[in-house]
Design a protein around this motif. Sequence first.
Motif, short mmCIF file in Angstrom:
data_model
loop_
_atom_site.label_atom_id
_atom_site.label_comp_id
_atom_site.label_asym_id
_atom_site.label_seq_id
_atom_site.Cartn_x
_atom_site.Cartn_y
_atom_site.Cartn_z
N ALA A 61 -18.72 40.76 123.17
CA ALA A 61 -18.84 40.76 121.71
C ALA A 61 -17.50 40.31 121.14
O ALA A 61 -16.46 40.92 121.42
CB ALA A 61 -19.21 42.15 121.22
N MET A 62 -17.50 39.24 120.35
CA MET A 62 -16.28 38.63 119.85
C MET A 62 -16.12 38.89 118.36
O MET A 62 -17.11 39.06 117.64
CB MET A 62 -16.32 37.12 120.11
CG MET A 62 -16.60 36.72 121.56
SD MET A 62 -15.37 37.31 122.73
CE MET A 62 -13.94 36.40 122.17
N ARG A 63 -14.85 38.86 117.90
CA ARG A 63 -14.58 39.13 116.49
C ARG A 63 -13.27 38.45 116.09
O ARG A 63 -12.27 38.54 116.81
CB ARG A 63 -14.47 40.63 116.30
CG ARG A 63 -14.01 41.10 114.96
CD ARG A 63 -14.02 42.62 114.91
NE ARG A 63 -13.13 43.18 115.91
CZ ARG A 63 -11.99 43.83 115.63
NH1 ARG A 63 -11.63 44.01 114.38
NH2 ARG A 63 -11.24 44.31 116.59
N THR A 64 -13.26 37.76 114.95
CA THR A 64 -12.03 37.21 114.41
C THR A 64 -11.24 38.33 113.75
O THR A 64 -11.77 39.03 112.88
CB THR A 64 -12.32 36.10 113.38
OG1 THR A 64 -13.06 35.06 114.02
CG2 THR A 64 -11.05 35.52 112.80
N THR A 65 -9.98 38.48 114.16
CA THR A 65 -9.16 39.58 113.65
C THR A 65 -8.04 39.12 112.72
O THR A 65 -7.48 39.94 111.98
CB THR A 65 -8.55 40.38 114.81
OG1 THR A 65 -7.77 39.48 115.62
CG2 THR A 65 -9.63 41.04 115.65
N SER A 66 -7.70 37.85 112.75
CA SER A 66 -6.65 37.31 111.89
C SER A 66 -6.96 35.85 111.60
O SER A 66 -7.38 35.11 112.49
CB SER A 66 -5.30 37.46 112.58
OG SER A 66 -4.28 36.90 111.80
N TYR A 67 -6.74 35.44 110.34
CA TYR A 67 -7.08 34.07 109.93
C TYR A 67 -6.13 33.66 108.82
O TYR A 67 -6.20 34.16 107.70
CB TYR A 67 -8.53 34.06 109.43
CG TYR A 67 -9.07 32.73 109.02
CD1 TYR A 67 -9.81 31.96 109.91
CD2 TYR A 67 -8.88 32.23 107.74
CE1 TYR A 67 -10.33 30.74 109.54
CE2 TYR A 67 -9.41 31.01 107.36
CZ TYR A 67 -10.13 30.26 108.26
OH TYR A 67 -10.66 29.06 107.90
N ASP A 68 -5.18 32.76 109.14
CA ASP A 68 -4.22 32.26 108.17
C ASP A 68 -4.16 30.74 108.32
O ASP A 68 -3.28 30.20 108.99
CB ASP A 68 -2.85 32.91 108.40
CG ASP A 68 -1.79 32.44 107.42
OD1 ASP A 68 -2.15 31.85 106.37
OD2 ASP A 68 -0.60 32.66 107.71
N ARG A 69 -5.16 30.06 107.74
CA ARG A 69 -5.28 28.61 107.87
C ARG A 69 -4.10 27.92 107.22
O ARG A 69 -3.76 28.23 106.11
CB ARG A 69 -6.58 28.13 107.23
CG ARG A 69 -6.81 26.65 107.43
CD ARG A 69 -8.10 26.19 106.77
NE ARG A 69 -8.38 24.84 107.13
CZ ARG A 69 -7.91 23.77 106.44
NH1 ARG A 69 -7.18 23.93 105.38
NH2 ARG A 69 -8.20 22.56 106.85
N PRO A 70 -3.49 26.95 107.87
CA PRO A 70 -3.68 26.44 109.23
C PRO A 70 -2.60 26.93 110.19
O PRO A 70 -2.24 26.21 111.13
CB PRO A 70 -3.56 24.94 109.03
CG PRO A 70 -2.45 24.82 108.00
CD PRO A 70 -2.66 26.03 107.09
N ARG A 71 -2.08 28.13 109.99
CA ARG A 71 -0.94 28.59 110.79
C ARG A 71 -1.28 29.47 111.97
O ARG A 71 -0.71 29.34 113.04
CB ARG A 71 0.04 29.34 109.89
CG ARG A 71 0.70 28.46 108.85
CD ARG A 71 1.64 29.21 107.97
NE ARG A 71 1.33 29.52 106.60
CZ ARG A 71 0.62 28.83 105.73
NH1 ARG A 71 0.03 27.74 106.10
NH2 ARG A 71 0.47 29.19 104.48
N GLN A 72 -2.20 30.41 111.77
CA GLN A 72 -2.41 31.42 112.82
C GLN A 72 -3.83 31.95 112.76
O GLN A 72 -4.43 32.09 111.69
CB GLN A 72 -1.40 32.56 112.59
CG GLN A 72 -1.31 33.57 113.70
CD GLN A 72 -2.32 34.70 113.58
OE1 GLN A 72 -2.81 35.01 112.50
NE2 GLN A 72 -2.67 35.30 114.69
N TRP A 73 -4.37 32.27 113.96
CA TRP A 73 -5.72 32.81 114.09
C TRP A 73 -5.76 33.71 115.32
O TRP A 73 -5.09 33.42 116.32
CB TRP A 73 -6.71 31.67 114.24
CG TRP A 73 -8.11 32.06 114.56
CD1 TRP A 73 -9.10 32.35 113.64
CD2 TRP A 73 -8.72 32.18 115.84
NE1 TRP A 73 -10.26 32.63 114.30
CE2 TRP A 73 -10.05 32.55 115.65
CE3 TRP A 73 -8.24 32.03 117.14
CZ2 TRP A 73 -10.93 32.75 116.70
CZ3 TRP A 73 -9.11 32.23 118.19
CH2 TRP A 73 -10.44 32.59 117.96
N SER A 74 -6.52 34.81 115.25
CA SER A 74 -6.66 35.71 116.40
C SER A 74 -8.10 36.18 116.53
O SER A 74 -8.83 36.29 115.54
CB SER A 74 -5.78 36.96 116.22
OG SER A 74 -4.43 36.62 116.10
#
Length: 142
Positions: A61-74
Motif C-alpha cells: 500500500a503506497m502513499r505520497t507523504t511530501s509534495y513540493d513541485r518541482p523540488r521534492q517528493w516522498s
Amino acid sequence: MRTVGGTVPFPVPAEVAFDYLVDPANRPQWQSSLAAVEDVTGEVGVGQTWTDVTRPGLRPAMRTTSYDRPRQWSEDGTWKAVTAALDLEFVPTGTGCDVRFRFRITGPGPVRGIGLLASYASVLPVRADLRKAAQVLGSRSR
C-alpha cells in the motif's frame, strides 16, 4: 533511520522529471519491479494512495507523504511489517536536472537489520529504474 541513495541525471527540466516520476500511472513504464498500479485514490499530491502490483506478487500500500513541485517528493509503502520510504529531490542543471534519491526499508525487531541490508542491495536497481525513466523522458523530448 539510515538511508541510502544516489543521483541520476535527467535530460529534461526538473518540472518535467517531477511530473513524470510522481504520477503513479507512469510507474510501470520505468519501474522494473512493477507489473501494474491499482486502486489510485486522490489527485497527484500529498495523501494520494495506490497499490503497487509487483512482479514477485507483493502488493504494498503506497502513499505520497511530501509534495513540493518541482523540488521534492516522498512516498512510503507498507507490506505486512515492512515499510519502505523513498525521497526524491530535483536539482536543476545546465542540461536538465539531477534527481537525487534516498530510501530506507525498515521494520520491527529482526526485520530492522534485514531492512538495512535490503536498502543497500536496492541501490543499483533503484538507480537503474531512474535511468530508464530518464531515457524515456529524453526520447520524448527529441
